[in-house]
Motif scaffolding. Sequence first.
Motif, PDB file in Angstrom:
ATOM      1  N   GLU A 177       0.826  -1.221   0.000  1.00  0.00           N
ATOM      2  CA  GLU A 177       0.000   0.000   0.000  1.00  0.00           C
ATOM      3  C   GLU A 177       0.850   1.256   0.000  1.00  0.00           C
ATOM      4  OE1 GLU A 177      -3.038   0.729  -0.775  1.00  0.00           O
ATOM      5  OE2 GLU A 177      -2.872  -1.409  -1.268  1.00  0.00           O
ATOM      6  N   GLN A 178       1.863   1.238   0.874  1.00  0.00           N
ATOM      7  CA  GLN A 178       2.717   2.414   1.002  1.00  0.00           C
ATOM      8  C   GLN A 178       3.455   2.680  -0.315  1.00  0.00           C
ATOM      9  OE1 GLN A 178       6.391   2.327   1.454  1.00  0.00           O
ATOM     10  NE2 GLN A 178       6.386   4.569   1.505  1.00  0.00           N
ATOM     11  N   LYS A 191       1.262   4.142  -2.942  1.00  0.00           N
ATOM     12  CA  LYS A 191       1.015   5.557  -2.671  1.00  0.00           C
ATOM     13  C   LYS A 191       2.148   6.416  -3.223  1.00  0.00           C
ATOM     14  CE  LYS A 191       0.114   7.624   1.438  1.00  0.00           C
ATOM     15  NZ  LYS A 191       0.038   7.463   2.912  1.00  0.00           N
ATOM     16  N   ARG A 238       1.928   6.571  -6.925  1.00  0.00           N
ATOM     17  CA  ARG A 238       0.907   7.519  -7.400  1.00  0.00           C
ATOM     18  C   ARG A 238       1.416   8.946  -7.310  1.00  0.00           C
ATOM     19  NH1 ARG A 238      -2.813   3.988  -5.109  1.00  0.00           N
ATOM     20  NH2 ARG A 238      -2.731   5.061  -3.100  1.00  0.00           N
TER      21      ARG A 238
END
Lengths: 272, 787
Positions: free
Chosen positions: B433-434, B437, B440
Amino acid sequence: MIPAPFDYVRADSVDDAIARLREDPEGKLLAGGHSLLPAMKLRLARPSTLIDIGRLRDLAYIREDGDRVAIGALTRHHDVATSELLRQACPIVAHAASVVGDPQVRHVGTIGGSCAHGDPAGDLPSVLLALEAEFVARGPSGERTIPASGFFTSLFETALAPDEVLTEIRVPRTSGGWAYLKFNRRAIDWAIVGVAAVRANGGVRVGLTNMGLTPLRATGVEEAIASGADPAAAAARADEGTAPPADAFASDEYRRELAKVLVRRALEQVLA
Amino acid sequence: MAATETFVGRSVLRKEDPELLTGRGRYTDDLSVPGMLWMAVVRSPFAHARIRGVDVTRALAVPGVVAAFAGSDFRWAGPLLMAWPVTEDLKNPPHYPLATDVARYQGDGVAVVVAESRGAAMDGAEAVQVDYDPLPAVTDVEAALAEGAPLVHEDLGTNESFTWSLTNGDVDAVFASAPIRIEERYRIQRQVPNAIEPRAILVEPNIATGQFTMWDSTQVPHVVRTAMALATGISESKLRIIAPRVGGGFGSKLQVYPEEALALELARRLGRPIKWTETRSENFLATHHGRDQVQRMELAADERGKIVGFRAHILANMGAYLRIISPGTPVLGAFLYCGAYTGEAYQVTLTGVFTNTTPVDAYRGAGRPEATNAIERAIDALARRVGKDPVEIRRINFMPPFTEATPSIGGLTIDSGDYHATLDKAIELFDLEQLRKEQRARRERGDVRQIGIGLSTYLENCGWGPSRVIGNVLRYAGGGWEAATVRCHPTGKVVLVVGTTPHGQGSETAYAQVVADELGIAVDDVDVLFGDTDVAPSGWDTYGSRGAAVGTPAVHRAARRVREKARAIAAHELEVAEDDLEWSDGAFRVRGAPDQARTIPQIAFSAWTGHNLPDGVEPGLEASSFFDPENLVFPYGAHICAVEVDTETGATRVLRYVAVDDVGTVINPMLVEGQVIGGVVQGIAEALYEEALYDESGNLVTSSMQAYGLPGPPEAPTIITGSHVTPSTTNELGIKGVGETGTIASPPAVLNAIVDALSPLGVTEIERPATPEKVWRAIQRAKGERA
Ligand SMILES: Cc1cc2nc3c(=O)[nH]c(=O)nc-3n(C[C@H](O)[C@H](O)[C@H](O)COP(=O)(O)OP(=O)(O)OC[C@H]3O[C@@H](n4cnc5c(N)ncnc54)[C@H](O)[C@@H]3O)c2cc1C
């Protein structure tokens, strides 16, 4: 990986080395051996005599010399890289030496050998060219000083005569920004392309590694900066007058593009 | 008293390290014997040339040169062993140690020189005059199959050696009716295995007895013994092959090489010891290469991305000759083009092709990295096509978890597996997830340096056996069993003799851990002997991740047999029935009276003296086992990697790497981690740096350490490892295998990550190895297509 037969002598002074070179025109000086020995092991180089100057420790020094710093030709890359004097007075040289090969190479290879070898892919030559360093050579008829612009004459060729020994390299003290950007695949590799940039006399001088038969000055870039162009516009001229090699690592087209990107980045760093 | 600690499952330090790390390990090149001569091989500088004549006169004049011979000066009893004719009609031109009429690759041996020193041998080799008539060469598989291509073996009339295929289900129907079909093309570049120790050989003849001792840097002394007997006609009983310390092989030393036969033959002919140590330059040209395939991979799926059909068409470069398992190498991957996924139909076609290049054979992973590349790259392409996340598409396609042997669509019966478990764990360790991020954020601000995340979930087959399947179904000429003997000294110290030939893996330590636990003694009390055909006459050596999976059960069974014999003696001494004894805490103890006990060292002494043995029990405490597994073993796992790509220069570096593997029961976690990390670094280099590149005329361009891209410590990212264990059902210990998982899993993870980083720019494919220039070109191409 076993060299052809050769003789070996150890020179006990520079003059002795010069005398030995005159005795055997097929002889070669041996400094750190990190360029010469690999070539001999592949039997690409076949000197009849190796004249070992590696132990002439009086040619291994880094000292102040007026507005310059004098570096003995037999100074090892590691000593150049870690010299406090150079780090303050001319940091780009120390930095360039720190990115040569790996620690083992840096503890054996010498700055003099790097220059005398005349390898356009060497890291120090383009830096010394950008710095407008001076090369001191001694031969049978004494000493002479060769400007960087006249030292590197062709692929693996320099202005040194067959019976001359490179004894010293003098670099100017620098105060402005500098950058040496070495682009390679693995840490131990030679530069696919390298770019040296230093501020001098209000302008910028740019040296290129591995963009031709010798280390080159990017004169187009320097002119553009002098006439007020921004780094991106100046960098677009990075490959002017170059003739980059095409080999297993990169095509010439790619090297040209790399030179432009790296010159722009170096200029941004230097002018920041 | 007995050692109460147990060892299996613990990171016991390597028994072999004190010797190796202090420079006391003796490798073949460290050895010399009186009267020894050096051998040098004259090699063809041309990829393809007719040999018009070989003149050794000038070589014989070089000081120190003792003898020199051309290929035509030898009469061999047979060609070098090729042990895997994968099809009945495979074309296998005999390969003799030296070429006589035609040199077929750069580095092909054409003459040999023997001299008093290594330098003189090389000077002599340089002085041999060979009259070559260069011929057109072909190095690429597709070019070699094209009409009018130069023929590597003219008399065959074709460059095709064989076509092997496997079909499961109605492939055409499945593909015809599937709404989604993708077809991808991948080129697996050729690699040079580059063991840190080049090959080396020393042969000492005994002219009185006719015995020959060969010290050889090989993974396979047992195979070499048989192959040498076949090539030279010397009886196996007269041949002793010793592999002393061996500095790595990665498959390159499971080979039987011309130099082994030459050194042996010259020792016989000249009656003097012969030594040869390969130079690094020779290693690039004359030690076999790995990989080199052109792959067409097709998937058929429904709109959700559930795969129904797999179809792979592989052209495998064999090089100039078939070597020991060249044809079998792609077959080792042939069942894995479905990865760990389910489907309804499966088809693989492999065509082996001759070219004017160094022979290709097993290289760490052998066939399986190639297969994993195809399916793991293609499933990402499918994910892009159906608009699914790479994690999700794998989840919907995985075989569900199972603990009993289960058939796969690829035609295997898999021992056990839970593919979701390793993927879940990898995602957790990676902090997906990190990183998404961060990715992105960089995409939004158009950062020059983009991040990509790549996934590879793999399934592999290793632990080579069972003998009757590999022999009868797969047509492999060798066996797949393994042997071990456990022998107790009078004091209870133990010698373990194994038929595997460890060469860096740490197997000595792992085996000793198993024996120590089985016999209630310490790891330090177990000495492991191997790699000498007189000391360990039976075995099939170390390759294909078989050291643990096939070797350990043999070790375990032999130790168990010793213990069972000890039980009878212990019962006799303690004057109880055998059933009244239990093995606990490292000793046989009388049930209910645990202080009445006998340890193995105690029994060993009794067995040695023989003063008080039960009737019918022979003296001595020693047992052997020959273990032939019932099936292969099937490690699997999930690897995730993050790369950073400089979009202006194409430079790529690996930022983060997580490997979660299920290798079954873990004997020594440290050894497993070492294997995984080493393999992953090797695989990262396969993805980014290494390539054996030939030019048009068949010259190997990347033929030095400078030009070839072996990684060093600065290129190795921190690798986080994790494990999940589903015990294998193939052996009683639950062991799978770990020697090759790293190189199998990692290249597609890295390549998928690069494509992921560049996908916003429109890049969908990247050629291996992903050098800065190739990445840069892929970006330029995508830009051009968008413009
Ligand atoms: C693995 C490896 C990696 C390397 N990576 C890099 C790199 O990344 N960047 C880089 O720049 N270099 C690299 N090098 C080269 C290294 O810097 C060498 O040390 C250097 O090029 C030559 O210095 P040397 O002292 O070893 O010279 P030698 O090999 O001893 O000599 C080289 C040549 O110069 C001549 N010579 C030497 N000294 C003198 C003198 N005082 N006067 C006249 N002639 C002389 C010799 O006769 C010979 O022809 C690498 C080398 C190796 C082995």
